[in-house]
Write a protein that holds these residues in place. Structure first.
Motif, PDB file in Angstrom:
ATOM      1  N   LYS A 145     -50.530 121.703 109.614  1.00  0.00           N
ATOM      2  CA  LYS A 145     -51.975 122.683 109.344  1.00  0.00           C
ATOM      3  C   LYS A 145     -52.881 123.195 110.288  1.00  0.00           C
ATOM      4  CE  LYS A 145     -51.083 121.852 104.338  1.00  0.00           C
ATOM      5  NZ  LYS A 145     -51.810 121.474 103.228  1.00  0.00           N
ATOM      6  N   GLU A 146     -52.958 121.496 111.157  1.00  0.00           N
ATOM      7  CA  GLU A 146     -54.609 121.250 111.659  1.00  0.00           C
ATOM      8  C   GLU A 146     -53.864 122.358 113.780  1.00  0.00           C
ATOM      9  OE1 GLU A 146     -53.549 117.931 109.530  1.00  0.00           O
ATOM     10  OE2 GLU A 146     -52.511 118.779 110.394  1.00  0.00           O
ATOM     11  N   ALA A 147     -52.788 122.293 114.011  1.00  0.00           N
ATOM     12  CA  ALA A 147     -52.647 123.433 114.896  1.00  0.00           C
ATOM     13  C   ALA A 147     -52.779 125.182 114.833  1.00  0.00           C
ATOM     14  CB  ALA A 147     -51.337 122.994 115.533  1.00  0.00           C
ATOM     15  N   ALA A 148     -52.878 124.624 113.467  1.00  0.00           N
ATOM     16  CA  ALA A 148     -52.814 126.190 113.176  1.00  0.00           C
ATOM     17  C   ALA A 148     -53.896 126.470 113.245  1.00  0.00           C
ATOM     18  CB  ALA A 148     -52.043 126.282 111.347  1.00  0.00           C
ATOM     19  N   ILE A 149     -55.079 125.672 112.709  1.00  0.00           N
ATOM     20  CA  ILE A 149     -56.441 125.934 112.181  1.00  0.00           C
ATOM     21  C   ILE A 149     -56.786 125.977 113.648  1.00  0.00           C
ATOM     22  CG2 ILE A 149     -58.977 124.770 112.207  1.00  0.00           C
ATOM     23  CD1 ILE A 149     -56.886 123.570 109.607  1.00  0.00           C
ATOM     24  N   LEU A 150     -56.198 125.199 114.647  1.00  0.00           N
ATOM     25  CA  LEU A 150     -56.848 125.343 116.135  1.00  0.00           C
ATOM     26  C   LEU A 150     -56.832 126.510 116.623  1.00  0.00           C
ATOM     27  CD1 LEU A 150     -57.581 124.525 118.965  1.00  0.00           C
ATOM     28  CD2 LEU A 150     -55.557 123.379 118.857  1.00  0.00           C
ATOM     29  N   MET A 151     -55.415 127.229 116.372  1.00  0.00           N
ATOM     30  CA  MET A 151     -55.390 128.408 116.682  1.00  0.00           C
ATOM     31  C   MET A 151     -56.072 129.602 116.447  1.00  0.00           C
ATOM     32  SD  MET A 151     -51.342 130.762 116.013  1.00  0.00           S
ATOM     33  CE  MET A 151     -50.163 130.719 117.020  1.00  0.00           C
TER      34      MET A 151
ATOM     35  N   SER B 142     -65.036 121.725 111.213  1.00  0.00           N
ATOM     36  CA  SER B 142     -65.480 122.299 109.705  1.00  0.00           C
ATOM     37  C   SER B 142     -63.744 122.806 108.988  1.00  0.00           C
ATOM     38  CB  SER B 142     -66.250 122.866 110.307  1.00  0.00           C
ATOM     39  OG  SER B 142     -67.419 122.408 110.733  1.00  0.00           O
ATOM     40  N   ALA B 143     -63.387 123.190 109.793  1.00  0.00           N
ATOM     41  CA  ALA B 143     -61.997 124.110 108.419  1.00  0.00           C
ATOM     42  C   ALA B 143     -61.021 123.136 108.569  1.00  0.00           C
ATOM     43  CB  ALA B 143     -61.353 125.112 109.456  1.00  0.00           C
ATOM     44  N   ALA B 144     -61.017 122.361 109.096  1.00  0.00           N
ATOM     45  CA  ALA B 144     -59.456 121.216 108.767  1.00  0.00           C
ATOM     46  C   ALA B 144     -60.553 120.270 107.395  1.00  0.00           C
ATOM     47  CB  ALA B 144     -59.515 120.352 109.798  1.00  0.00           C
ATOM     48  N   ALA B 145     -61.813 120.139 107.424  1.00  0.00           N
ATOM     49  CA  ALA B 145     -62.084 119.474 106.422  1.00  0.00           C
ATOM     50  C   ALA B 145     -62.328 120.134 104.642  1.00  0.00           C
ATOM     51  CB  ALA B 145     -63.456 118.982 107.028  1.00  0.00           C
ATOM     52  N   SER B 146     -62.292 121.781 105.064  1.00  0.00           N
ATOM     53  CA  SER B 146     -62.632 121.890 104.060  1.00  0.00           C
ATOM     54  C   SER B 146     -60.792 122.683 103.307  1.00  0.00           C
ATOM     55  CB  SER B 146     -62.807 123.953 104.156  1.00  0.00           C
ATOM     56  OG  SER B 146     -61.115 124.587 104.828  1.00  0.00           O
ATOM     57  N   ILE B 147     -59.871 122.365 103.800  1.00  0.00           N
ATOM     58  CA  ILE B 147     -59.111 121.658 103.115  1.00  0.00           C
ATOM     59  C   ILE B 147     -57.728 120.348 103.502  1.00  0.00           C
ATOM     60  CG2 ILE B 147     -58.152 123.960 103.919  1.00  0.00           C
ATOM     61  CD1 ILE B 147     -55.709 123.609 105.608  1.00  0.00           C
ATOM     62  N   ASP B 148     -59.087 119.953 103.709  1.00  0.00           N
ATOM     63  CA  ASP B 148     -58.506 118.198 103.116  1.00  0.00           C
ATOM     64  C   ASP B 148     -57.222 117.444 104.676  1.00  0.00           C
ATOM     65  OD1 ASP B 148     -60.934 117.678 101.203  1.00  0.00           O
ATOM     66  OD2 ASP B 148     -58.779 118.347  99.948  1.00  0.00           O
ATOM     67  N   ALA B 149     -57.819 118.540 105.732  1.00  0.00           N
ATOM     68  CA  ALA B 149     -56.921 118.177 106.331  1.00  0.00           C
ATOM     69  C   ALA B 149     -57.278 117.137 107.353  1.00  0.00           C
ATOM     70  CB  ALA B 149     -56.121 119.017 107.926  1.00  0.00           C
ATOM     71  N   ASP B 150     -56.356 116.112 108.922  1.00  0.00           N
ATOM     72  CA  ASP B 150     -57.140 115.429 109.412  1.00  0.00           C
ATOM     73  C   ASP B 150     -58.390 116.304 110.180  1.00  0.00           C
ATOM     74  OD1 ASP B 150     -57.579 113.933 111.217  1.00  0.00           O
ATOM     75  OD2 ASP B 150     -55.931 112.938 111.579  1.00  0.00           O
ATOM     76  N   ALA B 151     -59.490 116.135 109.586  1.00  0.00           N
ATOM     77  CA  ALA B 151     -60.564 116.537 110.775  1.00  0.00           C
ATOM     78  C   ALA B 151     -60.376 115.987 112.151  1.00  0.00           C
ATOM     79  CB  ALA B 151     -61.655 116.685 110.385  1.00  0.00           C
ATOM     80  N   LEU B 152     -60.697 115.173 111.607  1.00  0.00           N
ATOM     81  CA  LEU B 152     -60.526 113.619 113.365  1.00  0.00           C
ATOM     82  C   LEU B 152     -59.493 114.456 114.616  1.00  0.00           C
ATOM     83  CD1 LEU B 152     -62.213 111.811 114.982  1.00  0.00           C
ATOM     84  CD2 LEU B 152     -60.609 109.796 113.941  1.00  0.00           C
ATOM     85  N   LEU B 153     -58.179 114.797 113.835  1.00  0.00           N
ATOM     86  CA  LEU B 153     -57.544 114.419 114.459  1.00  0.00           C
ATOM     87  C   LEU B 153     -57.755 116.000 115.178  1.00  0.00           C
ATOM     88  CD1 LEU B 153     -54.620 114.537 116.073  1.00  0.00           C
ATOM     89  CD2 LEU B 153     -53.428 114.990 113.619  1.00  0.00           C
ATOM     90  N   THR B 154     -58.236 117.470 114.261  1.00  0.00           N
ATOM     91  CA  THR B 154     -58.104 118.591 114.761  1.00  0.00           C
ATOM     92  C   THR B 154     -59.361 117.910 116.082  1.00  0.00           C
ATOM     93  OG1 THR B 154     -57.397 118.844 112.504  1.00  0.00           O
ATOM     94  CG2 THR B 154     -58.375 120.735 114.053  1.00  0.00           C
TER      95      THR B 154
END
Length: 268
Positions: A167-173, A46-58
Motif C-alpha cells: 500500500k505504501e508504494a502505491a501511495i507513493l506512485m 499524510s495519505a498513508a496515515a489516513s488508511i493506517d498504513a506505515d506513514a514513517l516508512l512511506t
C-alpha cells in the motif's frame, strides 16, 4: 538489523535527517528533485496515515525514491531552471531510455549507500509499468511526419516495473504523479486539484498499476481525499495586497502551457 533484514523505526527516523550523505548529495546535484521529493514525502505521509498504513516508512521511501535522477539531473525538467531542454536534441527513443534509467541508477545508489531493503521497492516501483506518454506520442508523431509504416511499440515506452506490491508504494506512485501534475495547473484551486487527483488515480487503477498490492477501493478513495487536502494546503492562493496589479500571463513561442500528463512525463 542488517543480519536479520529488519528495518526499525529508529533507522527510518535517522534516514529522514537532511544531513544524511545521500540526501545532501541529492540536494547539491539535483536541487529541484530534492524539493520535489520533500513535497511528495509530505503528501504521501499524510495519505498513508489516513488508511493506517506505515506513514514513517512511506515518508522515508518518498525521500529517496528519485535519487537516481542525480546521475543525469539536467535531463529532468525540475532541475533545468527554465534553461534549454536536453531532450530537444535527442530522439524519443533515446529520451525515454534516459528517463527510465533513473530507476536503475537509483537502485544502484541505494545499494552503494546501504539503504534498507524496504526502501528499494519504493525506488523500483514508484512508476510501476506506466507509459511515458509524452515521448511515446512524440515518437508516433515523428513516424507520421516521416510517413513510416511502422509505428512505435507502446511496450518500448513503458517502465520495466515492478508494480507496487505494498500500500505504501502505491501511495507513493500516486503522490509522485499528482505532485508533478499539480505544478502545471494555472490556478490550482481545491476543486481543480481534487479533479486532477481523481483523474490520475482512475488512470493508474485502470492501467492495472494497483493489481499487485492489497489497496482497496475504499482506501484509495481515502488516499485521494488526503492527497487533495495536502496539495491544496501546499499550493494555496494568497490575497492581493493594495497596490499590486495583476500582470498578464507571459507567453512563449511554444504556445500554451503543456497539459498535465505531458509535464509529468517530462519530469518523470
Amino acid at each position: 538489523e542488517r543480519f536479520f533484514n529488519i528495518t526499525t523505526g529508529m533507522t527510518l527516523v535517522e534516514l529522514r535527517d537532511p544531513k544524511q550523505p545521500l540526501l545532501r548529495e541529492l540536494q547539491q546535484k539535483a536541487p529541484g528533485t530534492y524539493n520535489h521529493s520533500l513535497n511528495v514525502a509530505t503528501i504521501a505521509e499524510s495519505a498513508a496515515a489516513s488508511i493506517d498504513a506505515d506513514a514513517l516508512l512511506t515518508y522515508a521511501g518518498a525521500l529517496y525514491h528519485d535519487i537516481g535522477k542525480m546521475t543525469k539531473p539536467e535531463y529532468f525538467v525540475e532541475n533545468q531552471g527554465g534553461g534549454t531542454n536536453r531532450h530537444d536534441r535527442l530522439s524519443p527513443a533515446m529520451s525515454v531510455l534516459v528517463i527510465i534509467g533513473h530507476v536503475k541508477d537509483g537502485l544502484e545508489l541505494a545499494r552503494e549507500y546501504g539503504l534498507p531493503r524496504p526502501l528499494h521497492h519504493f525506488i523500483e516501483a514508484h512508476h510501476g509499468t506506466t507509459l511515458v506518454e509524452y515521448f511515446y506520442h512524440r515518437a508516433k508523431k515523428n513516424a507520421e511526419d516521416q510517413d513510416r509504416d511502422s509505428q512505435p511499440e507502446e511496450f518500448d515506452f513503458r517502465y520495466p516495473g515492478p508494480k507496487p506490491k505494498t500500500k505504501e508504494a502505491a501511495i507513493l506512485m500516486l503522490a509522485d504523479s499528482v505532485e508533478s501534475a499539480t505544478r502545471t495547473l494555472r490556478e490550482p484551486t481545491p476543486s481543480r486539484i481534487e479533479s486532477l487527483v481523481e483523474q490520475i488515480a482512475s488512470k493508474r487503477l485502470n492501467d492495472g498499476q494497483f493489481d499487485q498490492c492489497d489497496l482497496t477501493l475504499g482506501e484509495l478513495h481515502k488516499v485521494c481525499e488526503s492527497i487533495s487536502k495536502t496539495l491544496a494546503s501546499i499550493y494555496h492562493g494568497r490575497v492581493q495586497y493594495p497596490g499590486e496589479e495583476k500582470k498578464p500571463a507571459k507567453t512563449t513561442d511554444t504556445g500554451d502551457e503543456p497539459p498535465a500528463q505531458e509535464a509529468r512525463d517530462k519530469s518523470a
